[in-house]
Design a protein around this motif. Structure first.
Motif, PDB file in Angstrom:
ATOM      1  N   ALA A 279       0.843  -1.199   0.000  1.00 34.98           N
ATOM      2  CA  ALA A 279       0.000   0.000   0.000  1.00 34.98           C
ATOM      3  C   ALA A 279       0.879   1.250   0.000  1.00 34.98           C
ATOM      4  O   ALA A 279       0.594   2.226  -0.707  1.00 34.98           O
ATOM      5  N   LEU A 280       1.959   1.209   0.768  1.00 35.73           N
ATOM      6  CA  LEU A 280       2.894   2.333   0.819  1.00 35.73           C
ATOM      7  C   LEU A 280       3.465   2.627  -0.564  1.00 35.73           C
ATOM      8  O   LEU A 280       3.498   3.787  -1.005  1.00 35.73           O
ATOM      9  N   MET A 281       3.920   1.593  -1.275  1.00 35.14           N
ATOM     10  CA  MET A 281       4.556   1.832  -2.572  1.00 35.14           C
ATOM     11  C   MET A 281       3.556   2.234  -3.643  1.00 35.14           C
ATOM     12  O   MET A 281       3.876   3.045  -4.518  1.00 35.14           O
ATOM     13  N   PHE A 282       2.346   1.703  -3.602  1.00 34.14           N
ATOM     14  CA  PHE A 282       1.350   2.140  -4.578  1.00 34.14           C
ATOM     15  C   PHE A 282       0.954   3.594  -4.345  1.00 34.14           C
ATOM     16  O   PHE A 282       0.815   4.375  -5.306  1.00 34.14           O
ATOM     17  N   LEU A 283       0.761   3.963  -3.085  1.00 36.65           N
ATOM     18  CA  LEU A 283       0.450   5.365  -2.804  1.00 36.65           C
ATOM     19  C   LEU A 283       1.642   6.255  -3.122  1.00 36.65           C
ATOM     20  O   LEU A 283       1.474   7.399  -3.572  1.00 36.65           O
ATOM     21  N   GLY A 284       2.865   5.743  -2.906  1.00 37.06           N
ATOM     22  CA  GLY A 284       4.062   6.488  -3.308  1.00 37.06           C
ATOM     23  C   GLY A 284       4.106   6.671  -4.815  1.00 37.06           C
ATOM     24  O   GLY A 284       4.457   7.759  -5.321  1.00 37.06           O
ATOM     25  N   ALA A 285       3.754   5.623  -5.560  1.00 40.49           N
ATOM     26  CA  ALA A 285       3.700   5.729  -7.018  1.00 40.49           C
ATOM     27  C   ALA A 285       2.650   6.755  -7.437  1.00 40.49           C
ATOM     28  O   ALA A 285       2.859   7.537  -8.378  1.00 40.49           O
ATOM     29  N   GLY A 286       1.518   6.772  -6.732  1.00 40.60           N
ATOM     30  CA  GLY A 286       0.490   7.762  -7.025  1.00 40.60           C
ATOM     31  C   GLY A 286       0.989   9.171  -6.766  1.00 40.60           C
ATOM     32  O   GLY A 286       0.674  10.102  -7.529  1.00 40.60           O
ATOM     33  N   SER A 287       1.772   9.351  -5.713  1.00 46.06           N
ATOM     34  CA  SER A 287       2.355  10.662  -5.417  1.00 46.06           C
ATOM     35  C   SER A 287       3.281  11.111  -6.548  1.00 46.06           C
ATOM     36  O   SER A 287       3.274  12.275  -6.959  1.00 46.06           O
TER      37      SER A 287
ATOM     38  N   HIS B  90       8.816  19.241 -13.686  1.00 48.87           N
ATOM     39  CA  HIS B  90       8.839  20.165 -12.539  1.00 48.87           C
ATOM     40  C   HIS B  90       8.063  19.543 -11.380  1.00 48.87           C
ATOM     41  O   HIS B  90       6.997  20.030 -10.977  1.00 48.87           O
ATOM     42  N   PRO B  91       8.604  18.435 -10.828  1.00 51.45           N
ATOM     43  CA  PRO B  91       7.879  17.736  -9.758  1.00 51.45           C
ATOM     44  C   PRO B  91       7.882  18.537  -8.456  1.00 51.45           C
ATOM     45  O   PRO B  91       8.737  19.399  -8.228  1.00 51.45           O
ATOM     46  N   HIS B  92       6.924  18.224  -7.614  1.00 45.84           N
ATOM     47  CA  HIS B  92       6.810  18.880  -6.316  1.00 45.84           C
ATOM     48  C   HIS B  92       6.256  17.872  -5.331  1.00 45.84           C
ATOM     49  O   HIS B  92       5.574  16.911  -5.712  1.00 45.84           O
ATOM     50  N   GLU B  93       6.521  18.084  -4.059  1.00 44.24           N
ATOM     51  CA  GLU B  93       6.006  17.169  -3.050  1.00 44.24           C
ATOM     52  C   GLU B  93       4.497  17.263  -2.960  1.00 44.24           C
ATOM     53  O   GLU B  93       3.896  18.312  -3.183  1.00 44.24           O
ATOM     54  N   SER B  94       3.875  16.136  -2.661  1.00 43.10           N
ATOM     55  CA  SER B  94       2.422  16.062  -2.604  1.00 43.10           C
ATOM     56  C   SER B  94       1.894  16.749  -1.345  1.00 43.10           C
ATOM     57  O   SER B  94       2.637  16.946  -0.368  1.00 43.10           O
ATOM     58  N   PRO B  95       0.600  17.110  -1.319  1.00 41.64           N
ATOM     59  CA  PRO B  95       0.018  17.759  -0.132  1.00 41.64           C
ATOM     60  C   PRO B  95      -0.024  16.809   1.069  1.00 41.64           C
ATOM     61  O   PRO B  95       0.129  15.597   0.928  1.00 41.64           O
ATOM     62  N   TRP B  96      -0.281  17.386   2.239  1.00 40.47           N
ATOM     63  CA  TRP B  96      -0.227  16.613   3.485  1.00 40.47           C
ATOM     64  C   TRP B  96      -1.250  15.472   3.503  1.00 40.47           C
ATOM     65  O   TRP B  96      -1.011  14.441   4.144  1.00 40.47           O
TER      66      TRP B  96
ATOM     67  N   LEU C   7      13.833  12.606  -8.491  1.00 38.88           N
ATOM     68  CA  LEU C   7      12.685  12.855  -7.613  1.00 38.88           C
ATOM     69  C   LEU C   7      13.062  12.851  -6.138  1.00 38.88           C
ATOM     70  O   LEU C   7      12.327  13.367  -5.299  1.00 38.88           O
ATOM     71  N   TRP C   8      14.208  12.242  -5.811  1.00 35.77           N
ATOM     72  CA  TRP C   8      14.646  12.169  -4.420  1.00 35.77           C
ATOM     73  C   TRP C   8      14.766  13.557  -3.804  1.00 35.77           C
ATOM     74  O   TRP C   8      14.369  13.783  -2.662  1.00 35.77           O
ATOM     75  N   LYS C   9      15.329  14.499  -4.568  1.00 42.12           N
ATOM     76  CA  LYS C   9      15.538  15.855  -4.058  1.00 42.12           C
ATOM     77  C   LYS C   9      14.245  16.667  -4.065  1.00 42.12           C
ATOM     78  O   LYS C   9      14.004  17.460  -3.157  1.00 42.12           O
ATOM     79  N   LYS C  10      13.423  16.466  -5.082  1.00 42.13           N
ATOM     80  CA  LYS C  10      12.206  17.260  -5.223  1.00 42.13           C
ATOM     81  C   LYS C  10      11.071  16.770  -4.333  1.00 42.13           C
ATOM     82  O   LYS C  10      10.211  17.548  -3.935  1.00 42.13           O
ATOM     83  N   MET C  11      11.066  15.458  -4.038  1.00 39.94           N
ATOM     84  CA  MET C  11       9.981  14.862  -3.269  1.00 39.94           C
ATOM     85  C   MET C  11      10.575  14.021  -2.138  1.00 39.94           C
ATOM     86  O   MET C  11      10.519  12.780  -2.171  1.00 39.94           O
ATOM     87  N   PRO C  12      11.139  14.649  -1.119  1.00 34.70           N
ATOM     88  CA  PRO C  12      11.865  13.899  -0.088  1.00 34.70           C
ATOM     89  C   PRO C  12      10.991  12.950   0.730  1.00 34.70           C
ATOM     90  O   PRO C  12      11.424  11.831   1.040  1.00 34.70           O
ATOM     91  N   ILE C  13       9.770  13.365   1.086  1.00 38.49           N
ATOM     92  CA  ILE C  13       8.906  12.478   1.891  1.00 38.49           C
ATOM     93  C   ILE C  13       8.504  11.263   1.068  1.00 38.49           C
ATOM     94  O   ILE C  13       8.603  10.112   1.540  1.00 38.49           O
ATOM     95  N   THR C  14       8.076  11.504  -0.158  1.00 43.28           N
ATOM     96  CA  THR C  14       7.716  10.389  -1.034  1.00 43.28           C
ATOM     97  C   THR C  14       8.920   9.483  -1.279  1.00 43.28           C
ATOM     98  O   THR C  14       8.806   8.251  -1.245  1.00 43.28           O
ATOM     99  N   GLY C  15      10.100  10.092  -1.489  1.00 41.43           N
ATOM    100  CA  GLY C  15      11.312   9.328  -1.760  1.00 41.43           C
ATOM    101  C   GLY C  15      11.724   8.443  -0.593  1.00 41.43           C
ATOM    102  O   GLY C  15      11.998   7.253  -0.770  1.00 41.43           O
ATOM    103  N   TRP C  16      11.763   9.018   0.613  1.00 43.55           N
ATOM    104  CA  TRP C  16      12.198   8.240   1.780  1.00 43.55           C
ATOM    105  C   TRP C  16      11.201   7.130   2.122  1.00 43.55           C
ATOM    106  O   TRP C  16      11.599   5.999   2.437  1.00 43.55           O
TER     107      TRP C  16
END
Length: 647
Positions: free
Chosen positions: A358-366, A460-466, A383-392
């Motif tokens: 579930a974590l990886m599918f939701l991460g893929a969705g992000s 131009h990726p960005h981190e997803s909302p909370w 994407l690691w730098k642009k989306m740190p929460i999703t990446g980690w």
């Protein structure tokens, strides 16, 4: 303590009832209000999660007594002649674990969907379907008999059809929904036959009564010949899980299910439809244990599916399809674990897999949300730098599924692999170990290419909302520490146990071997895709035929289409012509003969008195002439002469 918890367990029916009530409210009351619809749905599933947690804690406090004496509450629903069917709830360690997993993942998916589905025109419809989906799966989990389970089983299939084809204006989504529905119906037909055969043999569909009746019958196997019948019933029952849990050859629907919204994929692949089949085998384990041949078949199908899907995953480029084939492979693990007698290992892996998948599918969705619907991993990068929460959090999921300690997948995967070897299945163990290496490789390939590859300037990726990142953090936490729950020192182990509880320690030698396999897979992916020591293009160029076969999924879909168009359609044409020219020819020929005869007879019956009088007159004349000139030229016409009588 157990008596004190008994009253709590009696309220288990509320867990599926709450999301079903939210479905009704959204469908008939709040569908015009998007905010109210999502609020009703999320509050209902969060309340159900709270009840599931309370029941789970009650199971832990009850200890071994709940294993021996599950709490069953039921009422008569149908009583016709000798057929008596009860509907009710059962609370035991297995159902309690499933209640927690389903409600947790469903809660995270619905909260996550607030961000992912923002602005979608079908918002209320989406949350109504989500509520019904969760309710159906939860109803199946606490069913007390096979008929009740089968009703919710089919509702799960209906909900998957509705959610996979949620964006029905897309042809691909409509086709994927139909493919999933029809393919799983093939397995469900076998399941239904198995249910009917069980009732015919034992006169009950209740799980507890079936287990007792089967045990009694097996004691008289020499007299009544139960063993062969049990094997047939086990094979038929297993057809249902083969379809729902995507086991070869009924696996083809699962990758195409990616056409639905990504949160739907997370729910289907982690906690609802695909694990329904594994749960059914576990629930009916007393039947499979009575047939060594059936268990061997289950182990073989599971091991083959695990390896088969893993080899396909290494050549896929779509981020969701890689995860889909990963799900198929992990389901193969759960199925072969049951086949080799590792019930606890299978249920443990079902639980931990729900967390990290579930974590990886939701991460893929992000990622897809940030990349404006791009899904090819080669279109991503940096994407690691642009989306740190999703990446980690996604990296935690990769470590968990690769079996790296101390993450959840390490504890569950190593337990079922060790049990496979210790229970006398070295080939299954070898297949599982090699699959673990492939799993670590293709999941690391996905991560290194998408998150650590070169950044694409056009993106131009960005981190997803909370609303999307909080569920990722929660699931990452469970993917990290979830495996510790089954340590022998914890009563949590009661969640995943079958039969007499005997805590066993970790086999660190075998665990070390599987960890090395995982590290080798990750290291090879790092060596190819980060260090660039070996060019992936050169590997493809050197082995074009194997790569093409894996890329095209062994051409199984094409084979099925060929069979449908050439054999099934050809047979249908033969039957059509047989029907038109043979069956209809005979029937129409008889009809034409009857109609022709009727026309001839109709001319003789004119209804006119003058005609009848004339016919009568000429008949009398002819008869008179025959008798008057019998001696002459008419003698040959004399009937008495012809008979040799008096002249």
């Amino acid at each position: 303590m157990f008596k004190e918890m008994h009253d709590l367990f009696r309220w288990a029916w509320l867990i599926p009832a709450l999301p079903f009530l939210s479905f009704l409210l959204i469908a008939f009351v709040t569908k015009r209000s998007k905010g109210l619809s999502s609020t009703v749905s999320i509050l209902a599933i969060l309340t159900a999660l709270g009840l599931a947690v309370a029941i789970g804690l009650g199971i832990i406090q009850s200890g071994a007594e709940i294993v021996e004496h599950p709490v069953i509450v039921s009422a008569n629903w149908l009583n016709i002649g000798g057929l008596k069917i009860n509907f009710g709830t059962i609370v035991d360690p297995l159902s309690a674990m499933m209640l927690f997993v389903v409600t947790l993942v469903a809660s995270m998916v619905q909260i996550y969907s607030l961000g992912y589905m923002h602005g979608d025109k079908g918002w209320s419809r989406y949350y109504a379907y989500q509520s019904l989906f969760a309710s159906s799966m939860l109803g199946m989990v606490i069913a007390t008999n096979l008929l009740q389970l089968f009703i919710f089983w089919e509702l799960v299939g209906l909900c998957s059809y509705l959610l996979i084809g949620f964006w029905y204006f897309k042809v691909s989504a409509r086709e994927a929904a139909k493919k999933a529905f029809i393919t799983t119906r093939v397995g469900d037909f076998g399941l239904l036959l198995g249910i009917l055969f069980l009732y015919n043999k034992f006169g009950t569909l209740d799980f507890t009564a079936l287990s007792a009746a089967l045990s009694t019958s097996l004691q008289n196997v020499a007299v009544v010949g139960t063993a062969g019948y049990v094997t047939v019933m086990a094979f038929l029952i297993f057809m249902g899980p083969m379809g729902k849990s995507g086991q070869f050859p009924l696996h083809v629907w699962l990758p195409d299910a990616m056409e639905g919204p990504t949160p739907v994929s997370a729910l289907i692949h982690a906690a609802t439809m695909v694990v329904a089949g594994v749960y059914l085998v576990a629930k009916m384990y007393f039947l499979f244990q009575a047939s060594p041949a059936a268990l061997q078949f289950v182990a073989g199908i599971g091991a083959f599916t695990a390896l088969f899907a893993a080899t396909i995953a290494i050549a896929q480029d779509d981020i969701k399809r890689i995860l889909a084939y990963s799900t198929l492979s992990q389901l193969g693990y759960m199925i072969f674990a049951l086949g080799v007698g590792s019930y606890s290992g299978s249920m443990f892996h079902l639980m931990t897999h729900a967390f990290f998948k579930a974590l990886m599918f939701l991460g893929a969705g992000s990622v897809i949300h940030a990349m404006h619907e791009k899904q090819n991993i080669w279109d991503m990068g940096g994407l690691w730098k642009k989306m740190p929460i999703t990446g980690w959090t996604f990296f935690i999921g990769v470590l968990a599924i690769s079996g790296i300690p101390p993450f959840a997948g390490f504890w569950s995967k190593d337990e079922l692999l060790a049990n496979a070897l210790q229970n006398g299945h070295p080939i299954v163990y070898a297949v599982g170990l090699f699959t673990a290496f492939l799993t670590a490789f293709y999941m690391s390939r996905l991560f290194f290419v998408a998150f650590m590859g070169p950044e694409k300037p056009e993106n131009h990726p960005h981190e997803s909302p909370w609303t999307m990142t909080i569920p990722l953090i929660v699931l990452a936490t469970f993917s990290t520490i979830g495996g510790l729950a089954a340590l022998p020192s914890h009563n949590f182990a009661f969640f995943i146990h079958f039969g007499e509880f005997e805590p066993e320690g970790m086999n660190w030698g075998l665990a070390g071997i599987s960890v090395i396999a995982g590290l080798l897979g990750m290291g090879l992916a790092y060596y190819i895709y980060i260090k660039k020591a070996i060019s992936s293009e050169s590997i493809v160029a050197r082995f074009p035929v194997p790569y093409k076969i894996l890329k095209n999924k062994y051409y199984i879909d094409e084979l099925y289409l060929w069979i449908i168009h050439n054999i099934m359609d050809g047979l249908a044409k033969v039957l059509y012509f047989f029907d038109i020219y043979i069956i209809d020819g005979i029937i129409n020929g008889i009809a034409l003969l009857t109609r022709g005869s009727a026309k001839g007879l109709r001319r003789m019956s004119t209804g006119q008195l003058q005609t009848y009088a004339m016919v009568f007159f000429f008949a009398v004349v002819v008869i008179f002439m025959v008798f008057a000139f019998g001696e002459g030229q008419f003698s040959s016409l004399n009937p008495l002469a012809m008979l040799g009588g008096v002249k």
